[in-house]
Scaffold this motif. Sequence first.
Motif, PDB file in Angstrom:
ATOM      1  N   CYS A  68      28.101  13.501 -19.695  1.00 31.32           N
ATOM      2  CA  CYS A  68      27.068  13.396 -20.230  1.00 31.32           C
ATOM      3  C   CYS A  68      27.369  12.983 -21.693  1.00 31.32           C
ATOM      4  O   CYS A  68      28.424  12.862 -22.316  1.00 31.32           O
ATOM      5  N   ARG A 118      25.175  12.281 -25.476  1.00 27.09           N
ATOM      6  CA  ARG A 118      24.181  12.567 -26.504  1.00 27.09           C
ATOM      7  C   ARG A 118      23.786  11.440 -27.149  1.00 27.09           C
ATOM      8  O   ARG A 118      24.456  10.569 -27.729  1.00 27.09           O
ATOM      9  N   LEU A 157      18.972  15.497 -19.394  1.00 24.47           N
ATOM     10  CA  LEU A 157      19.048  16.839 -19.022  1.00 24.47           C
ATOM     11  C   LEU A 157      18.513  17.773 -19.871  1.00 24.47           C
ATOM     12  O   LEU A 157      18.098  18.989 -19.753  1.00 24.47           O
ATOM     13  N   GLU A 158      18.608  17.367 -21.423  1.00 28.65           N
ATOM     14  CA  GLU A 158      18.074  18.282 -22.246  1.00 28.65           C
ATOM     15  C   GLU A 158      17.172  17.632 -23.439  1.00 28.65           C
ATOM     16  O   GLU A 158      17.660  16.391 -23.660  1.00 28.65           O
ATOM     17  N   GLY A 159      16.064  18.111 -23.798  1.00 32.23           N
ATOM     18  CA  GLY A 159      15.546  17.201 -25.099  1.00 32.23           C
ATOM     19  C   GLY A 159      14.238  16.640 -24.634  1.00 32.23           C
ATOM     20  O   GLY A 159      14.110  16.285 -23.261  1.00 32.23           O
ATOM     21  N   ARG A 160      13.300  16.333 -25.318  1.00 29.28           N
ATOM     22  CA  ARG A 160      11.981  15.746 -25.213  1.00 29.28           C
ATOM     23  C   ARG A 160      12.177  14.460 -26.270  1.00 29.28           C
ATOM     24  O   ARG A 160      12.422  14.640 -27.673  1.00 29.28           O
ATOM     25  N   GLN A 165      11.701  13.649 -20.845  1.00 31.82           N
ATOM     26  CA  GLN A 165      11.916  15.042 -20.831  1.00 31.82           C
ATOM     27  C   GLN A 165      12.919  15.423 -19.620  1.00 31.82           C
ATOM     28  O   GLN A 165      13.234  14.359 -18.726  1.00 31.82           O
ATOM     29  N   PRO A 166      13.518  16.564 -19.715  1.00 32.17           N
ATOM     30  CA  PRO A 166      14.341  16.700 -18.458  1.00 32.17           C
ATOM     31  C   PRO A 166      13.916  16.326 -17.098  1.00 32.17           C
ATOM     32  O   PRO A 166      12.696  16.707 -16.609  1.00 32.17           O
TER      33      PRO A 166
END
Length: 823
Positions: free
Chosen positions: A357, A359, A373-376, A394-395
């Motif tokens: 994963c 960021r 997996l997370e966030g927009r 988005q996810p």
Amino acid sequence: MTVALKKNLSDDLTSVTAGQAAQGCYHCGLPVPAGCDFQLEIDGDRQPFCCPACRAVAGAIIAGGLGNFYQFRTELNSRAEAEVDAEDYRIYDTPELQQSFVQQLDDGTRRAQLLIEGITCAACVWLIEHYLDGYGAVTGVKVNAHTHRCVVDWQPEAGRLSDLMAALAAIGYRPMPATDDRLQDLQRRESRQALLRLGVAGIGMMQVGMVAIGLYAGGLQGIGETWEHLLRWVSMLIATPVVFYSARPFFSGALRVLRARHLSMDVPVAMAIGGAYAASCWATLFGGGEVYFDSVSMFTFFLLLGRYLEMRARHRNAAASGRLAHLLPLSVRRVRRSEAGEEIADVAVKQLQVGDCIRVRAGETFACDGEVLEGRSGAVEAMLTGEAEPVLKQPGDRVSAGTLNTDGSLLVEVKALGQHTQLSAIEQLVEQAQQEKPSQVALADRVAGYFVGVVLIVTGLVGWFWYHQAPEQAFWICLSVLVVTCPCALSLATPTALTTAIDTLRRRGLLVTRAHVVEGLEKVTCVVFDKTGTLTQGEPRVEDVVVTGELSRQRCLAVAAALETGSNHPLARAFADYSGTVFAEGIETVTGSGVSGRIDGRDYRLGTADFAAAGAPPPAGAGQWLALSVTDATSGRVQLLAWFSLRDQVRERAAAAVAALREELQLEVVLLSGDSSSATAEVAAAVGIANYRGGATPQDKLDYIQARQRYGDVVMMVGDGINDIPVLSGADVSVAMGSASDLAQTRADSILLNGQLEQLPAALVFARRARRTIRQNLGWAAGYNGLALPLAAMGWVPPYAAALGMSASSLVVVLNALRLGRR
């Protein structure tokens, strides 16, 4: 280099090279130090070597049964390295390092892209290919003498790459990975060498020109014989490095094509430069006649200037294609979560693995293909699709390497890296398209070869005429004819325009994977569309379920979802939300009809009415109807369980694209679909297609395409999915949607990456403009040669003006092609 070509090499050239070798080291030609006794018996004779390394390299070549290499090489080799250690290449066996230059093929074979140092002539290519062919692990070898690039296919279980690289080094050729950095370094060296040759020619031209002023002035006003001889000697000394260094590419190119029994533009240029220099040297050494060292230096400079500018344009086009190394970051922020908390570390991209994963913050580029997996946030995918507007992520959404994160921070799971990313796949397809030679380019090359032959014949006739009319002018008029009619512009007219067109189409979202597409688009008379995933979004939804059997509505949906598990057909995605509760085995797909499988010991079918409902009519109502049935194990009777009504949204601008094809370009537009007639008619009415057909099998589509082709139509097929593969392969020009299956994309001539159908009429208009540009270039090249030849034959064009005119004609076609991409 083939064995047949090897046998056709010049005996005279062989004897010269062998003689040079005999005077020094047999391998590299350097002087043998006094007292050294490094010898090896070759063909019954003891041959000297300057060091143990050269003797070891020669021994490896002879032991491999390739001793003929020394008989047919045209240049001496570089001095061998002191020692070759196979351990030095073991690092290239690591999978992480191979990701940048090794590709895994479908049959398990691996393909390595290498750059080879030490290649000096075509005999080197022959030696490398035949030497590596002797290894059992190697299944194929191709070497490009111009780019020094080597493509090696080998079986990893039969041998290691490091052994193959060490074997090359053992015979005097140092291999290295053909990574983006090294390719850029090769371009820099090519540019630097071209500039150096151009600089030497420019300085020589100016200096010889200054001396020539004295000679010309002396010819008009009188000059002493001693001073005239001195100025001629000075001119010869200055012009010699221009001829032997700056003009060397022309001589080596001419020699290469003559050995291959072909003709190119290098032949008349080399004859002109060599002949003018030799005649001027004769006049300087023995007296009598005029010297034209200034003309030799001047048209060498102009020729090199033209080629340098062409090379810069070629490099600029390559840079515009967008290399992977330019787009991806060097490091990423890896995130690992555990019960102890979140661990964040900056690591190199090459250290990432699938499943990690990362960021990705706003303003950063995605280093891999992955799933959010997370966030927009928004992602600019212009490099892939040509669309500059950000796409919401988005996810659950996929992101691609090389695209830009614009707004917020995203946590992304790595799904693909390096050569397995979509960006890398696009890059490979672009290279494939650029390596192919369309019929227009092949024709231009053949015409250029014949044209050179005609020029040589005409030059001989012109020389014979002027020899009887004005012998003192005959040589220089022939020189002008050779230079002024060189077909550089003719050979550049088509490929420069096609390269620019392919790159421009890619930036607009249409990825050309076959070089004939630009040529074919201009001739299209009929456009055939598939329906699902092409004119529609390819994301159907279940709108209604009509239960006709023993199972409940939810059970029917679950069975249908189980049967569609693993399918990449757009209709399968309609049942994705209902999967997970029932599992099927023995699933079989019948292309264009449906799927079948076994669930809890019972045989189920899902598909068209003919396939799953024994021809029973579907319920009334709009949408596309699929039947679900089960076969009784004892009686074999088919029991209809349910009907599913599926509806897919028409693409937003599909109607505008169809209208542009029909009204503006005057093309016939046809819709062929395997879906029901009612669903096909509904979509056809929505986009404005009058000629449509539903319920068409893949064979029906192919038959229709072939029938149109027999009547003289040039057909472009636009499709999506496995059932379109036969017709995509059979169409004159085929376009697969960016969401199409991988197999469909490999069979298509081009891929519409952004899914925007309005790019299709724009591409057709652009192809017509590209065709006009090619015609302009060919017209200019033909007109220039047609005008310049008689003027030169009449003696009205001096040699330096001939070189200037030829370079100018080449630049005109290159600049005109580049203008095509800027409009």
